[in-house]
Design an enzyme around this catalytic site. Sequence first.
Site, PDB file in Angstrom:
ATOM      1  N   ASP A  22       0.825  -1.215   0.000  1.00 19.30           N
ATOM      2  CA  ASP A  22       0.000   0.000   0.000  1.00 19.30           C
ATOM      3  C   ASP A  22       0.856   1.261   0.000  1.00 19.30           C
ATOM      4  OD1 ASP A  22      -2.370   1.381  -0.025  1.00 19.30           O
ATOM      5  OD2 ASP A  22      -2.713   1.239   2.139  1.00 19.30           O
ATOM      6  N   ARG A  35      -0.647   9.390  -9.727  1.00 21.44           N
ATOM      7  CA  ARG A  35      -0.656   8.154  -8.942  1.00 21.44           C
ATOM      8  C   ARG A  35       0.020   6.984  -9.685  1.00 21.44           C
ATOM      9  NH1 ARG A  35      -4.016   7.661  -4.705  1.00 21.44           N
ATOM     10  NH2 ARG A  35      -4.269   5.465  -5.195  1.00 21.44           N
ATOM     11  N   HIS A  39       2.647   3.653  -8.857  1.00 23.85           N
ATOM     12  CA  HIS A  39       2.483   2.222  -9.178  1.00 23.85           C
ATOM     13  C   HIS A  39       3.698   1.724  -9.972  1.00 23.85           C
ATOM     14  CE1 HIS A  39      -1.433   2.389  -7.510  1.00 23.85           C
ATOM     15  NE2 HIS A  39      -1.977   3.101  -8.471  1.00 23.85           N
ATOM     16  N   ARG A  73     -11.870   2.327  -8.744  1.00 26.29           N
ATOM     17  CA  ARG A  73     -11.015   3.519  -8.900  1.00 26.29           C
ATOM     18  C   ARG A  73     -11.252   4.163 -10.272  1.00 26.29           C
ATOM     19  NH1 ARG A  73      -5.244   2.645  -5.837  1.00 26.29           N
ATOM     20  NH2 ARG A  73      -6.175   2.037  -3.853  1.00 26.29           N
ATOM     21  N   LEU A 133      10.643 -20.633  -4.642  1.00 21.63           N
ATOM     22  CA  LEU A 133       9.626 -19.763  -4.028  1.00 21.63           C
ATOM     23  C   LEU A 133       8.296 -19.832  -4.791  1.00 21.63           C
ATOM     24  CD1 LEU A 133       8.929 -17.278  -2.090  1.00 21.63           C
ATOM     25  CD2 LEU A 133       9.645 -15.846  -3.999  1.00 21.63           C
ATOM     26  N   ARG A 190       1.790  -4.805   6.205  1.00 19.33           N
ATOM     27  CA  ARG A 190       1.120  -3.774   5.422  1.00 19.33           C
ATOM     28  C   ARG A 190       1.964  -2.516   5.478  1.00 19.33           C
ATOM     29  NH1 ARG A 190      -5.098  -2.271   4.440  1.00 19.33           N
ATOM     30  NH2 ARG A 190      -4.706  -0.567   2.971  1.00 19.33           N
ATOM     31  N   GLU A 209       0.926 -13.145  12.469  1.00 18.25           N
ATOM     32  CA  GLU A 209       1.456 -11.978  13.163  1.00 18.25           C
ATOM     33  C   GLU A 209       1.347 -10.799  12.197  1.00 18.25           C
ATOM     34  OE1 GLU A 209       2.390 -11.886  16.297  1.00 18.25           O
ATOM     35  OE2 GLU A 209       2.027 -14.035  16.516  1.00 18.25           O
TER      36      GLU A 209
END
Length: 254
Positions: A22, A35, A39, A73, A133, A190, A209
Amino acid sequence: MQDLIDKIDKQKLPRHIAIIMDGNGRWAEEKGEDRLFGHFHGVASVRNIIEGSAELGIEYLTLYAFSTENWDRPQQEVDGLMSLLVDTIRKEISVLNKNNIKLHVIGDMQMLPEFAKEALQEALEMTSQNTGLNLIMALSYSSRWELENAVKNIAFDIEAGKIKASDINQNTLPQYLTTSNFPDPELMIRTSGEYRISNFLLYQLAYAELYFTNTRWPDFRKENLYEAILDFQGRERRFGKTGRQIQATEEPSS
Ligand code: IPE
Ligand code: IPE
Ligand code: MG
């Protein structure tokens, strides 16, 4: 940075880290930019964090890239994000393969424009044999969408006689979630100073957590990830038990 890596206990790594990426928009606006500029710079963080996670030996990394709510959006931002997504995926496939990273996608793919669906499908196929991964992109994802589908599919399976209502237990619902093949995240990060979950993995985060940082996503780098992991490793995960019970199980038996 090496001192941070050295402090991390490699035997106690979270198997699964989930991140709400975020703050791209504010990062850009604070610089007087559009904006989408945020990104665009967020992609560098994505690359860096995937690399850092793979280097450490994290097994699962889930990145929340676009929520079902984000479709609301402004169209220009949505279009920009979709193009960025497709460009990035196309460019990164070879890097994913080089690093043995397997891509997965969770979310409402039907909402995506055709060109994005095609690019994703191609990337999924081209990385499907990799064994390192597991990179899980949450795209057009929300927990309420996921739970609605899961409940619907359970009902369909009951109707079709595949399962019995009386057999439903705590193992049933997870098998109908988009994450059925992955362990629950142990650490949820976050960025950008918001303290909420925003419809992300509501069920799966039951015992994760939670780690919140003010760093905006485009500024988030490996060292920030390492700090989050160190913080995680300093916590006592009690799962309802008492601290004394947990410490007793951790004491080496002699
Ligand atoms: C996260 O950054 C990226 C997406 C949600 C696609 P934001 O775009 O939410 O950035 P802020 O929160 O407005 O700063
Ligand atoms: C959550 O961020 C979704 C992603 C990071 C993809 P938002 O910026 O959309 O969340 P809210 O609206 O602030 O809760
Ligand atoms: Mg945001």
